[in-house]
Design a protein around this motif. Structure first.
Motif, PDB file in Angstrom:
ATOM      1  N   ALA A 124       0.840  -1.205   0.000  1.00 49.75           N
ATOM      2  CA  ALA A 124       0.000   0.000   0.000  1.00 49.75           C
ATOM      3  C   ALA A 124       0.869   1.247   0.000  1.00 49.75           C
ATOM      4  O   ALA A 124       0.601   2.204  -0.745  1.00 49.75           O
ATOM      5  CB  ALA A 124      -0.923  -0.009   1.216  1.00 49.75           C
ATOM      6  N   ARG A 125       1.924   1.247   0.827  1.00 53.42           N
ATOM      7  CA  ARG A 125       2.821   2.400   0.868  1.00 53.42           C
ATOM      8  C   ARG A 125       3.525   2.583  -0.470  1.00 53.42           C
ATOM      9  O   ARG A 125       3.669   3.715  -0.960  1.00 53.42           O
ATOM     10  CB  ARG A 125       3.847   2.232   1.992  1.00 53.42           C
ATOM     11  N   SER A 126       3.977   1.488  -1.060  1.00 53.68           N
ATOM     12  CA  SER A 126       4.674   1.587  -2.342  1.00 53.68           C
ATOM     13  C   SER A 126       3.769   2.159  -3.429  1.00 53.68           C
ATOM     14  O   SER A 126       4.200   2.969  -4.249  1.00 53.68           O
ATOM     15  CB  SER A 126       5.199   0.209  -2.768  1.00 53.68           C
ATOM     16  N   ARG A 127       2.500   1.772  -3.419  1.00 54.47           N
ATOM     17  CA  ARG A 127       1.572   2.314  -4.417  1.00 54.47           C
ATOM     18  C   ARG A 127       1.332   3.808  -4.196  1.00 54.47           C
ATOM     19  O   ARG A 127       1.241   4.583  -5.154  1.00 54.47           O
ATOM     20  CB  ARG A 127       0.256   1.536  -4.383  1.00 54.47           C
ATOM     21  N   ARG A 128       1.243   4.202  -2.921  1.00 56.69           N
ATOM     22  CA  ARG A 128       1.088   5.637  -2.639  1.00 56.69           C
ATOM     23  C   ARG A 128       2.313   6.412  -3.096  1.00 56.69           C
ATOM     24  O   ARG A 128       2.195   7.525  -3.655  1.00 56.69           O
ATOM     25  CB  ARG A 128       0.859   5.856  -1.142  1.00 56.69           C
ATOM     26  N   LEU A 129       3.474   5.834  -2.894  1.00 58.09           N
ATOM     27  CA  LEU A 129       4.702   6.505  -3.326  1.00 58.09           C
ATOM     28  C   LEU A 129       4.781   6.591  -4.839  1.00 58.09           C
ATOM     29  O   LEU A 129       5.241   7.602  -5.388  1.00 58.09           O
ATOM     30  CB  LEU A 129       5.929   5.769  -2.766  1.00 58.09           C
TER      31      LEU A 129
ATOM     32  N   GLU B 250       2.259   6.869  -6.838  1.00 58.32           N
ATOM     33  CA  GLU B 250       1.355   7.964  -7.204  1.00 58.32           C
ATOM     34  C   GLU B 250       2.010   9.312  -6.950  1.00 58.32           C
ATOM     35  O   GLU B 250       1.901  10.240  -7.777  1.00 58.32           O
ATOM     36  CB  GLU B 250       0.060   7.848  -6.397  1.00 58.32           C
ATOM     37  N   ALA B 251       2.708   9.441  -5.811  1.00 61.05           N
ATOM     38  CA  ALA B 251       3.372  10.709  -5.486  1.00 61.05           C
ATOM     39  C   ALA B 251       4.491  11.012  -6.474  1.00 61.05           C
ATOM     40  O   ALA B 251       4.668  12.167  -6.903  1.00 61.05           O
ATOM     41  CB  ALA B 251       3.922  10.654  -4.063  1.00 61.05           C
TER      42      ALA B 251
END
Length: 293
Positions: free
Chosen positions: A127-132, A134-135
């Motif tokens: 989940a964190r990797s996907r948010r990153l 996107e960022a």
């Protein structure tokens, strides 16, 4: 050394680092005393050399030193607030530290959060990797040229480096097609020196793909002969792709059973400029596979 401020800094750093057990506090004091108030933050990276293999107290001291320098100026070197924790293997703490950067350095913070999440020994948090991801994809896609450093930390190699991170994070999530696509984009990115860096990054992505596919010989072939970065200058914190290049060579040699070659690459960590300290936990893990020298 001569009378110039930078040379005085080199001299006090050499003196502070002399000895079996480098004194991080002494380096921090020496740096603060040798530079004018307006340039202290520019020199905030120097203590990382003394804390390259940190004890817990060193990490805390370095973070305190950098935080104390922050009011003097807003400069890209504040990202070092996260590097000491990363060098000790505390990647969650390192990622959290980058969130304290000023709004002007938000783009640099995203880059280094992605770097810490991508490192081989960092825990995989999908989940964190996907948010990153996107960022990363929301960051600027164009930069000024002819200006080495800007106040927001965005310089000419910023975009290709972030494309590299996009590919590496995608690869950690198992998306090899995205990594391959980014490599093609980097093959065609920019002109002149920027294109040289981008093409090197494309080769690095393909080498990491080869490692993932258990083809270490291909990884070494894709990396080619070792060479300095395209600008032929000393590395700095933005040189982390070169650290990954070195790490990948060591990993490939281990897979090929060439422990002597692997050890030579691993013994190059940490570089005396400290730009590669975030890779130390991964390097230690690889070195453990080699056993005693």
């Amino acid at each position: 050394l001569g009378p110039e401020e930078s040379e005085r800094l080199q001299a006090v750093t050499i003196r502070a680092l002399t000895g079996v057990a480098p004194d991080t506090a002494a380096v921090a004091r020496a740096v603060s005393g040798a530079t004018s108030a307006g340039r202290r933050a520019l020199r905030a990276s120097v203590p990382t050399m003394a804390a390259s293999i940190p004890r817990p107290a060193d990490v805390e001291l370095l973070e305190q030193h950098l935080a104390a320098e922050r009011p003097a100026t807003e400069h890209e070197s504040f990202v070092h607030i996260g590097l000491p924790a990363a060098s000790a293997g505390d990647f969650d703490r390192a990622i959290a530290a980058t969130r304290d950067l000023s709004p002007a350095l938000a783009a640099r913070g995203v880059e280094f959060r992605a770097l810490f999440a991508m490192l081989p020994v960092s825990r995989v948090d999908q989940a964190r990797s996907r948010r990153l991801l996107e960022a990363l994809r929301e960051l600027p896609t164009t930069t000024r040229t002819g200006e080495r450093i800007r106040r927001d930390g965005v310089e000419s190699m910023f975009v290709p480096r972030n494309l590299l991170l996009d590919a590496l994070l995608s690869l950690r999530l198992g998306d090899t097609s995205r990594a391959e696509s980014v490599a093609v984009d980097l093959d065609r990115y920019g002109t002149g020196l920027v294109a040289t860096f981008a093409q090197d990054y494309a080769g690095l992505i393909r080498a990491r793909l080869a490692i993932a596919r258990r083809n270490p010989a291909a990884a070494l072939e894709l990396l080619g002969s070792p060479r300095p970065e395209g600008h032929l200058a000393y590395p700095d914190i933005t040189s982390w792709p070169k650290a990954l290049d070195r790490y990948t060579r060591a990993e490939a040699f281990i897979a090929l059973g060439r422990s002597g070659d692997a050890r030579k690459w691993l013994e190059g960590f940490p570089d005396n400029t400290g730009y590669d300290v975030a890779f130390l936990p991964a390097v230690r893990r690889l070195a453990a596979r080699l056993g005693p020298k």
